[in-house]
Design an enzyme around this catalytic site. Structure first.
Site, PDB file in Angstrom:
ATOM      1  N   LYS A 272       0.862  -1.178   0.000  1.00  0.00           N
ATOM      2  CA  LYS A 272       0.000   0.000   0.000  1.00  0.00           C
ATOM      3  C   LYS A 272       0.903   1.234   0.000  1.00  0.00           C
ATOM      4  O   LYS A 272       1.759   1.370   0.851  1.00  0.00           O
ATOM      5  CB  LYS A 272      -0.908  -0.012   1.235  1.00  0.00           C
ATOM      6  CG  LYS A 272      -1.968  -1.100   1.188  1.00  0.00           C
ATOM      7  CD  LYS A 272      -2.870  -1.083   2.405  1.00  0.00           C
ATOM      8  CE  LYS A 272      -3.869  -2.224   2.362  1.00  0.00           C
ATOM      9  NZ  LYS A 272      -4.851  -2.116   1.270  1.00  0.00           N
ATOM     10  N   ARG A 347      -9.576 -12.198   0.757  1.00  0.00           N
ATOM     11  CA  ARG A 347     -10.350 -13.248   0.089  1.00  0.00           C
ATOM     12  C   ARG A 347      -9.593 -14.571   0.085  1.00  0.00           C
ATOM     13  O   ARG A 347     -10.200 -15.638   0.053  1.00  0.00           O
ATOM     14  CB  ARG A 347     -10.723 -12.781  -1.332  1.00  0.00           C
ATOM     15  CG  ARG A 347      -9.545 -12.487  -2.209  1.00  0.00           C
ATOM     16  CD  ARG A 347      -9.937 -11.667  -3.437  1.00  0.00           C
ATOM     17  NE  ARG A 347     -10.168 -10.250  -3.134  1.00  0.00           N
ATOM     18  CZ  ARG A 347     -10.514  -9.338  -4.032  1.00  0.00           C
ATOM     19  NH1 ARG A 347     -10.679  -9.681  -5.293  1.00  0.00           N
ATOM     20  NH2 ARG A 347     -10.705  -8.090  -3.674  1.00  0.00           N
TER      21      ARG A 347
HETATM   22  N1  BES Z   1      -8.120  -4.494   3.745  1.00  0.00           N
HETATM   23  C1  BES Z   1      -8.257  -3.994   2.434  1.00  0.00           C
HETATM   24  C2  BES Z   1      -9.603  -3.320   2.174  1.00  0.00           C
HETATM   25  C3  BES Z   1      -9.895  -2.079   2.950  1.00  0.00           C
HETATM   26  C4  BES Z   1      -9.696  -0.851   2.362  1.00  0.00           C
HETATM   27  C5  BES Z   1     -10.429  -2.128   4.211  1.00  0.00           C
HETATM   28  C6  BES Z   1     -10.011   0.297   3.044  1.00  0.00           C
HETATM   29  C7  BES Z   1     -10.741  -0.971   4.908  1.00  0.00           C
HETATM   30  C8  BES Z   1     -10.541   0.240   4.312  1.00  0.00           C
HETATM   31  C9  BES Z   1      -8.104  -5.132   1.426  1.00  0.00           C
HETATM   32  O1  BES Z   1      -7.296  -6.165   1.793  1.00  0.00           O
HETATM   33  C10 BES Z   1      -7.524  -4.532   0.186  1.00  0.00           C
HETATM   34  O2  BES Z   1      -6.404  -4.149   0.230  1.00  0.00           O
HETATM   35  N2  BES Z   1      -8.313  -4.495  -0.872  1.00  0.00           N
HETATM   36  C11 BES Z   1      -7.884  -3.973  -2.102  1.00  0.00           C
HETATM   37  C12 BES Z   1      -8.300  -4.949  -3.170  1.00  0.00           C
HETATM   38  C13 BES Z   1      -7.696  -4.686  -4.508  1.00  0.00           C
HETATM   39  C14 BES Z   1      -6.198  -4.956  -4.454  1.00  0.00           C
HETATM   40  C15 BES Z   1      -8.356  -5.574  -5.495  1.00  0.00           C
HETATM   41  C16 BES Z   1      -8.575  -2.627  -2.301  1.00  0.00           C
HETATM   42  O3  BES Z   1      -9.711  -2.473  -1.865  1.00  0.00           O
HETATM   43  O4  BES Z   1      -7.928  -1.732  -2.823  1.00  0.00           O
HETATM   44 MN    MN Z   2      -5.244  -5.820   1.233  1.00  0.00          MN
END
Ligand code: BES
Ligand code: MN
Ligand code: ZN
Length: 491
Positions: A272, A347
């Site tokens: 991130k 997931r």
């Molecule tokens: N934990 C995150 C999702 C999330 C985002 C939770 C903001 C709470 C607040 C999840 O694991 C993630 O990183 N999702 C990605 C998925 C993408 C890589 C397909 C996302 O939402 O950007």
């Molecule tokens: Mn994630």
């Protein structure tokens, strides 16, 4: 703080703060309010007109009563329009009163709020929930507690004499919400897979649940390659938690609740970046927190339902052992996954948890997960996405959430979008295109549940956390999901 039921008449109650509800557009005071106004020589009428108090839901105003009176302060709280009166109204009104009473240093508080639906038990429960959830405080990480403001010590629910059991139920449910809030609010150096397992052990010991913790080797034996792929870069061992509540006698139904349990989500090698909110990713075990919170509440409420509480808990980290983007993992149902993005890790962990839950022979499975930013974009901070192919389960969850005042919105499981997860080399990819990102995430999960099982997925990425105070939720962790789950299990 203790909530008590009493039939002490409004005019006879004595203490620091006396709170009464007032409907919007209530032009004149009637009944008890008129008598109270009379007792204090027109004070209520004066307060309403001076403050231009309109009775909007959750609005409050307060006045000091003359020295020598048996009540120190009178609080008016708005109930909104009479035709929109519901349990959630009581929760929000009670929360507003409790916060104001605390600020105004009322140690003893009396609350007079109407009974909704002719159901004093559910009404008393709602008021108690509102008070408890609003007065929750978390001082665990302060070297000295916040300035010692006086605390509300007793809350009397006027007109609710005999509702002790309902108050007790609300306290039990609140204890589950508090646990969930504490787990979510604690940073990733305080809540780890190990401490999550310890928390599950404490719940099991305190409330007589069965607990099975699967260690890494156990997960390997079960072929949980998706979960273990996510866990492999962490210095902290993963823990697969399975708590079971069994009622005495034959259960009316058997349910499984699964929570996403990422104690920290760095994104992995698809790290991130700056501005992505990486420092907030301690919240990524919010589903597991709601699951453990629900376990704590349900173990005390003792319904005639068997419930399995499951979480595959790990961190998503970076090291020389980390998953490479493009790695292919094999989940415990034999399906292969091309990890085209290591940040779509939730997931992967849920895949193996769903396969595990599906083998328990339960009637329905619900998972809760802070799964996608896409769901927050779609529904905002207050509303969770509900994904299920099962209309009946959707209805059960919608009713449970409405009663809890926790908002859900059903999202489509558009099968065509699964095309976005097609892989040239494995059975599927873990990430599709950006559009419809919360839907493809749900479609991914669906690959790990048998077609026959009733299953629903709640994407709680938005409501798990509140940036600012909102009703009975303070700013910070909300404990979202616990009360919906409790209502669902009891239904
Ligand atoms: N934990 C995150 C999702 C999330 C985002 C939770 C903001 C709470 C607040 C999840 O694991 C993630 O990183 N999702 C990605 C998925 C993408 C890589 C397909 C996302 O939402 O950007
Ligand atoms: Mn994630
Ligand atoms: Zn995540």
């Amino acid at each position: 703080m203790e909530v008590r039921a009493t039939n002490t008449p409004l005019l006879e109650w004595a203490g620091d703060g006396l709170a009464v509800g007032l409907f919007e557009e209530a032009t004149e005071l009637t009944g008890d309010l008129a008598s109270l106004d009379e007792k204090f020589a027109g004070l209520l009428k004066e307060l309403i007109s001076e403050e231009e108090f309109k009775g909007k839901l959750g609005s409050t105003t307060i006045t000091r009563v003359g020295a020598g009176s048996s009540v120190r302060k009178i609080i008016l709280v708005g109930l909104g329009k009479p035709d929109s009166l519901k349990y959630e109204t009581l929760r929000r009104a009670a929360a507003a009163v409790a916060r104001l009473a605390k600020k105004q240093k009322c140690k003893t508080l009396g609350i007079s709020l109407p009974i909704v639906n002719n159901d004093p038990a559910t009404s008393a429960q709602a008021i108690t929930e509102g008070v408890q959830l609003a007065l929750y405080q978390d001082n665990r990480f302060k070297s000295e507690p916040e300035e010692k403001t006086s605390q509300v010590e007793t809350v009397d629910l006027l007109g609710y004499g005999g509702q002790e059991a309902a108050i007790e139920r609300a306290n039990q449910i609140a204890s589950g919400v508090f646990l969930a809030r504490q787990l979510v609010a604690a940073p990733a150096n305080a809540v780890t897979p190990i401490t999550m397992a310890e928390t599950a052990q404490t719940i099991a010991n305190d409330h007589g649940l069965q607990l099975q913790i699967l260690e890494q080797e156990d997960c390997e034996k079960l072929g949980m390659g998706a979960f273990l792929g996510v866990a492999q870069a962490s210095e902290i061992p993963p823990k697969f938690i399975h708590l079971t509540y069994k009622p005495e006698g034959t259960p009316r139904r058997k349910l499984a609740i699964i929570g996403k349990g990422l104690t920290f989500d760095s994104g992995g090698l698809n790290i991130k970046g700056a501005g992505s909110g990486i420092e907030t990713m301690k919240i990524d075990m919010g589903g597991a927190a709601a699951t453990l919170g629900a376990a704590k509440a349900i173990a005390q409420l003792k319904p005639d339902v068997e419930v399995h509480f499951i979480s595959a808990v790990t961190e998503n980290m970076i090291s020389g052992r980390a998953m490479h983007p493009g790695d292919i993992l094999t989940a415990s149902n034999g399906k292969t996954i091309e990890v085209n993005n290591t940040d779509a890790e939730g997931r992967l962990t849920l895949a193996d948890a769903l396969v595990y839950a599906d083998k328990l022979g339960v009637d329905a499975i619900v998972d809760l997960a802070t799964l996608t930013g896409a769901c927050v974009i779609a529904l905002g901070d207050d509303i969770a996405g509900l994904f299920t192919p099962d209309d009946n389960l959707a209805k059960q969850l919608e009713e449970a959430s409405t009663a809890a005042g926790e908002k859900l919105w059903r999202m489509p499981m558009e099968e065509k979008y699964f095309e976005g997860l097609k892989s040239g080399i494995a059975d599927m990819k873990n990430t599709g295109p950006r559009p419809g990102g919360s839907i493809t995430a749900a479609l991914f999960l669906k690959q790990f549940v048998k077609e026959t099982a009733a299953w629903a997925h709640l994407d709680i990425a938005g409501p798990v956390w509140a940036d600012k105070e909102n009703g009975y939720n303070g700013s910070g962790a909300t404990g979202f999901g616990v009360r919906t789950l409790v209502n669902w299990v009891l239904s």
